[in-house]
Design a protein around this motif. Sequence first.
Motif, PDB file in Angstrom:
ATOM      1  N   ALA A  45       0.843  -1.204   0.000  1.00 26.75           N
ATOM      2  CA  ALA A  45       0.000   0.000   0.000  1.00 26.75           C
ATOM      3  C   ALA A  45       0.877   1.251   0.000  1.00 26.75           C
ATOM      4  CB  ALA A  45      -0.906   0.002   1.218  1.00 26.75           C
ATOM      5  N   THR A  46       0.297   2.332  -0.482  1.00 26.50           N
ATOM      6  CA  THR A  46       1.039   3.591  -0.527  1.00 26.50           C
ATOM      7  C   THR A  46       1.250   4.134   0.882  1.00 26.50           C
ATOM      8  OG1 THR A  46      -0.932   4.963  -0.682  1.00 26.50           O
ATOM      9  CG2 THR A  46       0.003   4.158  -2.767  1.00 26.50           C
ATOM     10  N   LYS A  47       2.192   5.066   1.002  1.00 26.50           N
ATOM     11  CA  LYS A  47       2.477   5.692   2.288  1.00 26.50           C
ATOM     12  C   LYS A  47       1.248   6.444   2.802  1.00 26.50           C
ATOM     13  CE  LYS A  47       5.712   8.941   4.523  1.00 26.50           C
ATOM     14  NZ  LYS A  47       5.022   8.884   5.744  1.00 26.50           N
ATOM     15  N   ALA A  48       0.512   7.082   1.900  1.00 27.96           N
ATOM     16  CA  ALA A  48      -0.681   7.845   2.292  1.00 27.96           C
ATOM     17  C   ALA A  48      -1.740   6.922   2.917  1.00 27.96           C
ATOM     18  CB  ALA A  48      -1.254   8.577   1.090  1.00 27.96           C
ATOM     19  N   VAL A  49      -1.924   5.748   2.324  1.00 26.39           N
ATOM     20  CA  VAL A  49      -2.904   4.791   2.845  1.00 26.39           C
ATOM     21  C   VAL A  49      -2.459   4.285   4.216  1.00 26.39           C
ATOM     22  CG1 VAL A  49      -3.907   2.490   2.468  1.00 26.39           C
ATOM     23  CG2 VAL A  49      -3.755   4.113   0.568  1.00 26.39           C
ATOM     24  N   LYS A  50      -1.171   3.970   4.339  1.00 20.76           N
ATOM     25  CA  LYS A  50      -0.645   3.502   5.619  1.00 20.76           C
ATOM     26  C   LYS A  50      -0.748   4.595   6.693  1.00 20.76           C
ATOM     27  CE  LYS A  50       2.564   0.121   3.681  1.00 20.76           C
ATOM     28  NZ  LYS A  50       3.961  -0.236   3.414  1.00 20.76           N
ATOM     29  N   ASP A  51      -0.441   5.835   6.306  1.00 21.07           N
ATOM     30  CA  ASP A  51      -0.517   6.959   7.245  1.00 21.07           C
ATOM     31  C   ASP A  51      -1.952   7.208   7.709  1.00 21.07           C
ATOM     32  OD1 ASP A  51       2.219   7.263   7.076  1.00 21.07           O
ATOM     33  OD2 ASP A  51       2.135   9.043   5.770  1.00 21.07           O
ATOM     34  N   ALA A  52      -2.898   7.122   6.775  1.00 22.97           N
ATOM     35  CA  ALA A  52      -4.312   7.341   7.124  1.00 22.97           C
ATOM     36  C   ALA A  52      -4.786   6.287   8.117  1.00 22.97           C
ATOM     37  CB  ALA A  52      -5.169   7.331   5.865  1.00 22.97           C
ATOM     38  N   TYR A  53      -4.392   5.042   7.872  1.00 25.18           N
ATOM     39  CA  TYR A  53      -4.765   3.955   8.777  1.00 25.18           C
ATOM     40  C   TYR A  53      -4.137   4.175  10.152  1.00 25.18           C
ATOM     41  CZ  TYR A  53      -5.094  -0.726  10.770  1.00 25.18           C
ATOM     42  OH  TYR A  53      -5.345  -1.798  11.601  1.00 25.18           O
ATOM     43  N   GLU A  54      -2.858   4.480  10.173  1.00 22.63           N
ATOM     44  CA  GLU A  54      -2.147   4.696  11.440  1.00 22.63           C
ATOM     45  C   GLU A  54      -2.752   5.878  12.210  1.00 22.63           C
ATOM     46  OE1 GLU A  54       0.340   3.891  14.519  1.00 22.63           O
ATOM     47  OE2 GLU A  54       0.016   2.657  12.751  1.00 22.63           O
ATOM     48  N   LYS A  55      -3.089   6.930  11.501  1.00 22.60           N
ATOM     49  CA  LYS A  55      -3.702   8.104  12.146  1.00 22.60           C
ATOM     50  C   LYS A  55      -5.032   7.714  12.798  1.00 22.60           C
ATOM     51  CE  LYS A  55      -5.581  12.686  11.303  1.00 22.60           C
ATOM     52  NZ  LYS A  55      -5.981  13.688  10.352  1.00 22.60           N
ATOM     53  N   TRP A  56      -5.846   6.927  12.104  1.00 16.88           N
ATOM     54  CA  TRP A  56      -7.142   6.514  12.653  1.00 16.88           C
ATOM     55  C   TRP A  56      -6.936   5.656  13.902  1.00 16.88           C
ATOM     56  CZ3 TRP A  56     -10.293   2.727  14.322  1.00 16.88           C
ATOM     57  CH2 TRP A  56     -11.646   3.017  14.412  1.00 16.88           C
ATOM     58  N   ILE A  57      -5.986   4.731  13.851  1.00 20.17           N
ATOM     59  CA  ILE A  57      -5.722   3.838  14.994  1.00 20.17           C
ATOM     60  C   ILE A  57      -5.275   4.650  16.215  1.00 20.17           C
ATOM     61  CG2 ILE A  57      -4.218   1.976  15.848  1.00 20.17           C
ATOM     62  CD1 ILE A  57      -6.422   1.004  13.963  1.00 20.17           C
ATOM     63  N   VAL A  58      -4.335   5.570  16.021  1.00 23.27           N
ATOM     64  CA  VAL A  58      -3.830   6.402  17.125  1.00 23.27           C
ATOM     65  C   VAL A  58      -4.949   7.277  17.685  1.00 23.27           C
ATOM     66  CG1 VAL A  58      -2.263   8.309  17.677  1.00 23.27           C
ATOM     67  CG2 VAL A  58      -1.426   6.357  16.361  1.00 23.27           C
ATOM     68  N   SER A  59      -5.731   7.899  16.812  1.00 18.08           N
ATOM     69  CA  SER A  59      -6.822   8.764  17.262  1.00 18.08           C
ATOM     70  C   SER A  59      -7.899   7.971  17.980  1.00 18.08           C
ATOM     71  CB  SER A  59      -7.428   9.525  16.083  1.00 18.08           C
ATOM     72  OG  SER A  59      -6.530  10.506  15.624  1.00 18.08           O
ATOM     73  N   ASP A  60      -8.182   6.770  17.503  1.00 17.98           N
ATOM     74  CA  ASP A  60      -9.177   5.936  18.170  1.00 17.98           C
ATOM     75  C   ASP A  60      -8.695   5.538  19.570  1.00 17.98           C
ATOM     76  OD1 ASP A  60     -11.761   4.444  17.963  1.00 17.98           O
ATOM     77  OD2 ASP A  60     -10.405   2.749  18.346  1.00 17.98           O
ATOM     78  N   ASP A  61      -7.422   5.178  19.688  1.00 15.17           N
ATOM     79  CA  ASP A  61      -6.865   4.851  21.011  1.00 15.17           C
ATOM     80  C   ASP A  61      -6.975   6.039  21.965  1.00 15.17           C
ATOM     81  OD1 ASP A  61      -6.229   2.248  20.329  1.00 15.17           O
ATOM     82  OD2 ASP A  61      -4.108   2.685  19.909  1.00 15.17           O
ATOM     83  N   MET A  62      -6.671   7.231  21.469  1.00 17.22           N
ATOM     84  CA  MET A  62      -6.766   8.432  22.306  1.00 17.22           C
ATOM     85  C   MET A  62      -8.214   8.698  22.703  1.00 17.22           C
ATOM     86  SD  MET A  62      -3.839   9.557  23.085  1.00 17.22           S
ATOM     87  CE  MET A  62      -4.398  11.071  23.838  1.00 17.22           C
ATOM     88  N   ALA A  63      -9.130   8.589  21.761  1.00 13.98           N
ATOM     89  CA  ALA A  63     -10.550   8.819  22.057  1.00 13.98           C
ATOM     90  C   ALA A  63     -11.053   7.808  23.089  1.00 13.98           C
ATOM     91  CB  ALA A  63     -11.377   8.743  20.772  1.00 13.98           C
ATOM     92  N   ARG A  64     -10.678   6.534  22.918  1.00 17.60           N
ATOM     93  CA  ARG A  64     -11.059   5.499  23.898  1.00 17.60           C
ATOM     94  C   ARG A  64     -10.521   5.839  25.277  1.00 17.60           C
ATOM     95  NH1 ARG A  64      -8.805   0.908  23.662  1.00 17.60           N
ATOM     96  NH2 ARG A  64     -10.376  -0.194  24.844  1.00 17.60           N
ATOM     97  N   CYS A  65      -9.266   6.276  25.340  1.00 12.55           N
ATOM     98  CA  CYS A  65      -8.661   6.626  26.636  1.00 12.55           C
ATOM     99  C   CYS A  65      -9.400   7.793  27.283  1.00 12.55           C
ATOM    100  CB  CYS A  65      -7.183   6.963  26.464  1.00 12.55           C
ATOM    101  SG  CYS A  65      -6.163   5.524  26.111  1.00 12.55           S
ATOM    102  N   TYR A  66      -9.692   8.833  26.508  1.00 15.50           N
ATOM    103  CA  TYR A  66     -10.450   9.970  27.047  1.00 15.50           C
ATOM    104  C   TYR A  66     -11.818   9.510  27.550  1.00 15.50           C
ATOM    105  CZ  TYR A  66      -7.360  13.817  25.615  1.00 15.50           C
ATOM    106  OH  TYR A  66      -6.315  14.696  25.489  1.00 15.50           O
ATOM    107  N   MET A  67     -12.477   8.670  26.773  1.00 12.15           N
ATOM    108  CA  MET A  67     -13.814   8.211  27.145  1.00 12.15           C
ATOM    109  C   MET A  67     -13.771   7.371  28.416  1.00 12.15           C
ATOM    110  SD  MET A  67     -15.218   7.308  23.346  1.00 12.15           S
ATOM    111  CE  MET A  67     -16.971   7.145  23.657  1.00 12.15           C
ATOM    112  N   LEU A  68     -12.885   6.394  28.460  1.00 11.34           N
ATOM    113  CA  LEU A  68     -12.810   5.516  29.629  1.00 11.34           C
ATOM    114  C   LEU A  68     -12.362   6.268  30.879  1.00 11.34           C
ATOM    115  CD1 LEU A  68     -11.316   2.318  27.958  1.00 11.34           C
ATOM    116  CD2 LEU A  68     -13.653   2.618  28.819  1.00 11.34           C
ATOM    117  N   ALA A  69     -11.410   7.185  30.718  1.00  9.42           N
ATOM    118  CA  ALA A  69     -10.914   7.948  31.871  1.00  9.42           C
ATOM    119  C   ALA A  69     -11.980   8.889  32.426  1.00  9.42           C
ATOM    120  CB  ALA A  69      -9.672   8.741  31.479  1.00  9.42           C
ATOM    121  N   SER A  70     -12.965   9.239  31.609  1.00 11.15           N
ATOM    122  CA  SER A  70     -13.983  10.184  32.057  1.00 11.15           C
ATOM    123  C   SER A  70     -15.301   9.505  32.414  1.00 11.15           C
ATOM    124  CB  SER A  70     -14.215  11.249  30.982  1.00 11.15           C
ATOM    125  OG  SER A  70     -14.748  10.662  29.816  1.00 11.15           O
ATOM    126  N   MET A  71     -15.234   8.221  32.771  1.00 11.57           N
ATOM    127  CA  MET A  71     -16.412   7.456  33.190  1.00 11.57           C
ATOM    128  C   MET A  71     -16.248   7.009  34.633  1.00 11.57           C
ATOM    129  SD  MET A  71     -16.999   4.772  30.130  1.00 11.57           S
ATOM    130  CE  MET A  71     -17.597   5.254  28.543  1.00 11.57           C
TER     131      MET A  71
END
Length: 171
Positions: free
Chosen positions: A52-78
Amino acid sequence: MSFNPLSVILSQNKLIGENFTDWKRNLNIVLTSEKHKFVLLEACPPEPTANATKAVKDAYEKWIVSDDMARCYMLASMSNVLQQQHQGMRTAAEIMASVQAMFGETSARARFEASKGGEANMVVASSSSSKKKKKVSAKRKASLKAKKKVGKTEKKAAKGGKCFHCGKEGH
């Protein structure tokens, strides 16, 4: 990544159930400021292949990192009980769907905000004799109108008997 001072609002206003609408608004503020909110709105892109192209890999990696951060914010605030119920969920969107199902429909404020469409404004005098605008849904307005009609017929029927208010006959 730096600490976001806005995240303090999540630690001070943990999700406990009845505050779902406020918690969700605060969460959206933090996730938007951190540029992670998109994971609640967009599905995870497919895992990129080896060629896959670098752009596709970067987009996937960005989504994974952002999802982990969102999950952490959500769980920490419950609350601890809600954290335990949701810690095994794989994505922030799954957690949001779960808490939305648990608290979103039963929240009085959520019901109020959902009913904002198609309502009329009525001016009602408050006890301090100042005027306040009160929003009344069309359904509620019809219900109030029907009650007024019932009240008038009861008053007419009461003319022949004792007044329910003062106890006097014939008025």
